[in-house]
Design a protein around this motif. Structure first.
Motif, short mmCIF file in Angstrom:
data_model
loop_
_atom_site.label_atom_id
_atom_site.label_comp_id
_atom_site.label_asym_id
_atom_site.label_seq_id
_atom_site.Cartn_x
_atom_site.Cartn_y
_atom_site.Cartn_z
N LEU A 350 0.88 -1.23 -0.15
CA LEU A 350 -0.01 0.15 0.08
C LEU A 350 0.96 1.18 -0.27
CD1 LEU A 350 -2.74 -1.10 2.67
CD2 LEU A 350 -3.20 -0.92 0.29
N PRO A 351 1.14 1.78 -1.10
CA PRO A 351 2.04 2.97 -1.11
C PRO A 351 1.24 4.36 -0.81
CG PRO A 351 1.29 2.38 -3.40
CD PRO A 351 0.68 1.20 -2.61
N ALA A 352 1.94 5.20 -0.22
CA ALA A 352 1.57 6.49 -0.03
C ALA A 352 1.68 7.35 -1.26
CB ALA A 352 2.34 7.20 1.18
N MET A 353 0.46 7.74 -1.84
CA MET A 353 0.20 8.31 -2.88
C MET A 353 -1.20 9.41 -3.01
SD MET A 353 -1.17 5.08 -5.42
CE MET A 353 -1.40 6.04 -6.47
N ASP A 354 -0.79 10.25 -3.78
CA ASP A 354 -2.16 11.12 -4.14
C ASP A 354 -2.73 11.81 -2.84
OD1 ASP A 354 -1.78 10.55 -6.82
OD2 ASP A 354 -3.15 8.80 -6.70
N GLY A 355 -1.85 12.02 -2.01
CA GLY A 355 -2.25 12.70 -0.65
C GLY A 355 -2.74 11.86 -0.02
N VAL A 356 -2.40 10.40 0.10
CA VAL A 356 -2.98 9.67 0.87
C VAL A 356 -1.67 8.73 1.76
CG1 VAL A 356 -3.92 7.04 1.10
CG2 VAL A 356 -4.94 8.96 -0.22
N VAL A 357 -1.82 8.67 3.03
CA VAL A 357 -0.90 7.90 3.65
C VAL A 357 -1.35 6.62 4.62
CG1 VAL A 357 0.69 9.95 4.06
CG2 VAL A 357 -1.14 9.32 5.85
N ILE A 358 -0.54 5.73 5.21
CA ILE A 358 -0.98 4.64 5.64
C ILE A 358 -0.26 4.76 7.12
CG2 ILE A 358 -1.21 2.11 6.00
CD1 ILE A 358 -2.25 3.50 3.05
N ASP A 359 -1.21 4.47 8.16
CA ASP A 359 -0.50 4.25 9.63
C ASP A 359 -0.78 2.80 9.79
OD1 ASP A 359 -0.13 6.86 9.68
OD2 ASP A 359 -1.57 7.58 11.42
N GLY A 374 -4.23 -9.66 13.19
CA GLY A 374 -5.52 -9.65 13.73
C GLY A 374 -5.84 -8.47 14.10
N GLY A 375 -7.46 -8.31 14.20
CA GLY A 375 -7.86 -6.87 14.76
C GLY A 375 -7.78 -5.94 13.60
N ARG A 376 -7.51 -4.60 13.95
CA ARG A 376 -7.54 -3.58 13.07
C ARG A 376 -6.09 -3.42 12.48
NH1 ARG A 376 -9.45 1.47 16.76
NH2 ARG A 376 -8.23 0.17 18.34
N LEU A 377 -5.93 -3.46 11.16
CA LEU A 377 -4.69 -3.95 10.68
C LEU A 377 -4.11 -2.55 10.43
CD1 LEU A 377 -5.79 -6.67 8.28
CD2 LEU A 377 -4.88 -6.74 10.63
N LEU A 378 -4.68 -1.57 9.54
CA LEU A 378 -3.98 -0.28 9.31
C LEU A 378 -5.01 0.81 9.01
CD1 LEU A 378 -4.78 -0.08 5.99
CD2 LEU A 378 -3.16 -1.98 6.05
N MET A 379 -4.86 1.87 8.96
CA MET A 379 -5.72 3.04 8.85
C MET A 379 -5.20 3.98 7.33
SD MET A 379 -6.98 5.95 11.34
CE MET A 379 -8.58 6.78 11.18
N VAL A 380 -5.94 4.25 6.34
CA VAL A 380 -5.65 4.72 5.31
C VAL A 380 -6.30 6.29 5.57
CG1 VAL A 380 -6.18 5.31 2.86
CG2 VAL A 380 -5.91 2.71 3.68
N LEU A 381 -5.16 7.15 5.58
CA LEU A 381 -5.49 8.80 5.72
C LEU A 381 -5.42 9.52 4.68
CD1 LEU A 381 -3.45 8.11 8.95
CD2 LEU A 381 -5.94 9.26 9.05
N GLN A 396 -11.35 6.57 -2.62
CA GLN A 396 -10.74 6.14 -4.16
C GLN A 396 -9.91 5.25 -3.93
OE1 GLN A 396 -10.08 10.03 -5.78
NE2 GLN A 396 -12.52 10.58 -5.92
N TYR A 397 -8.85 5.83 -3.10
CA TYR A 397 -7.61 4.74 -2.89
C TYR A 397 -8.20 3.34 -2.35
CZ TYR A 397 -3.18 3.35 -0.87
OH TYR A 397 -1.84 2.73 -0.69
N LEU A 398 -9.01 3.13 -1.38
CA LEU A 398 -9.40 1.87 -0.97
C LEU A 398 -10.30 0.93 -2.04
CD1 LEU A 398 -10.52 2.84 2.59
CD2 LEU A 398 -8.75 0.95 1.98
N ASP A 399 -11.10 1.88 -2.76
CA ASP A 399 -11.74 1.05 -3.91
C ASP A 399 -11.02 0.67 -5.04
OD1 ASP A 399 -14.02 1.74 -2.35
OD2 ASP A 399 -14.62 3.50 -3.86
#
Length: 418
Positions: A350-359, A374-381, A396-399
């Motif tokens: 999951l690359p950071a791109m187009d104003g989107v970052v991953i925590d 398990g559980g909550r894996l990451l957050m797309v921001l 849009q990133y997730l879709d």
């Protein structure tokens, strides 16, 4: 320029990812360590430390040998278990409340009694130590009714019951599962808000507001989770309502902490509901929220290191400066969360791109071959000039990605009209 310092963050989830990342941005910081951290933290230069968050002797030894200026505690479990007291006894600086103050989260009954004592508005409530008394107490409340486990439950120990039969079943199940105490509460109605204070004894600063989404599925359906998404700021919150929160909730809470000699240095998270009668407190948490932290800290232009450092030195706290931009984030969780989350699913890069970052949160492996833990894996921001733009960029990133054995909510932000 003053000498740069090393700091330690305790914890391993998305909240700690965001805290460590923000501290790493400070010009005062040489290196941020995170214990135990997660492998995703390598993507932003955070160094993992293989020490469990409740292994206080090893954490103390690490802080001494690595010349840690101070430690920031993320999770509530460590705070309730007394990590701050242990560090203080070792002569080390640490940001978080003592075990006594942490009872404000560690025990629902304790927190409600604190609110009653210091005039903080909350729901009608009563605590019970045995099943017979709790079942008899049902007659004092109407329905729907909120039933809460007294101790820590990771944000999931709350059940809203619709009738007496469901209430009886829930009470019996909680005591059968080992609860020694539970709380019955009037069910409050209104929009919920998360308000965070950075405290230094009786002095405080209010961090940006955020909106959490606790239920697992779209339309606020399904079981309670640790949180499935968040955004900041809150266009639906009226200025006069916000001021009432400060006057009627924040001020008496802080005054109570001072009057009760809590010597509180740390974060206090106040979960609020804006009822027709005004703001009322649902709960206190003694640390930053997850996932609210991930959307709050990017908007904070005040140096987080300077804020915490001033608090620990009992110096005047810097003013909070906040970006006008909005942040929006959606949690990607393992299929089956929160009851029986799938483990080990491969996560596409999951690359950071187009104003989107991953925590990153519950992940294992390495950055090129991540797997779910398990559980909550990451957050797309996303951070953008408006909530709508940030919302659109995240979805849009997730879709565009196929996330195997994962799920996420599609309606985060609906309360803000998105």
């Amino acid at each position: 320029m003053t000498q740069q310092q090393n700091v330690l963050v305790v914890g391993e989830g998305g909240r700690e990812f965001a805290i460590a990342k923000k501290l790493q941005e400070s010009t005062h910081v040489q290196q941020v360590y995170c214990a135990p951290g997660n492998v995703g933290m390598e993507s932003v230069g955070i160094q993992q430390v293989d020490i469990a968050e409740n292994d206080f002797p090893r954490l103390i030894d690490f802080a001494k040998t690595h010349e840690i200026a101070w430690t920031f505690v993320g999770p509530e479990d460590s705070l309730v278990e007394g990590i701050v007291d242990e560090f203080h006894a070792a002569g080390l600086k640490i940001y978080g409340p003592t075990a006594r103050a942490a009872q404000l989260e560690g025990s629902k009954d304790y927190a409600l009694n604190f609110m009653d004592h210091y005039g903080v508005p909350t729901a009608k409530h009563h605590g019970y130590r045995d099943q017979t008394a709790a079942l008899k107490g049902l007659d004092e409340f109407g329905f729907p009714l909120v039933i809460k486990e007294n101790g820590l439950a990771g944000g999931k120990g709350v059940v809203i019951v619709r009738d007496r039969a469901e209430a009886v079943r829930t009470v019996e199940e909680m005591f059968a599962n080992g609860q020694s105490r539970l709380v019955l509460e009037e069910c409050l109605v209104g929009p919920e808000y998360s308000l965070f204070l950075a405290l230094s004894n009786g002095h405080y600063r209010i961090l940006p507001m955020a909106q959490d989404h606790k239920r697992a599925y779209d339309g606020d359906r399904g079981p309670n989770t640790g949180g499935m998404g968040a955004y900041s700021p809150l266009p639906q919150l009226a200025k006069n309502d916000y001021q009432r929160m400060i006057d009627e909730v924040v001020k008496p809470t802080v005054q109570g902490l001072v009057a009760g000699n809590y010597h509180y240095h740390g974060i206090l998270y106040i979960g609020l509901i804006m009822t027709v009668a005004g703001p009322k407190v649902i709960e206190y948490n003694v640390r930053l929220g997850d996932p609210e932290t991930q959307v709050i800290l990017p908007r904070l232009t005040t140096d987080l290191y300077e804020l915490v450092d001033a608090a620990l030195k009992d110096e005047p706290l810097p003013e909070i400066q906040v970006s006008e931009q909005a942040t929006f984030g959606v949690v990607v969780a393992a299929e089956g969360y929160p009851q029986k989350p799938v483990h080990g699913q491969p996560l596409v890069k999951l690359p950071a791109m187009d104003g989107v970052v991953i925590d990153y949160a519950n992940v294992k492996g390495d950055l090129n071959h991540l797997r779910g833990a398990g559980g909550r894996l990451l957050m797309v921001l996303s951070m953008a000039d408006s909530l709508q733009v940030a919302h659109d960029q995240v979805y849009q990133y997730l879709d565009q990605r196929h996330l195997q054995q994962c799920y996420y909510r599609h309606d985060i932000g609906s309360k803000a009209g998105l």
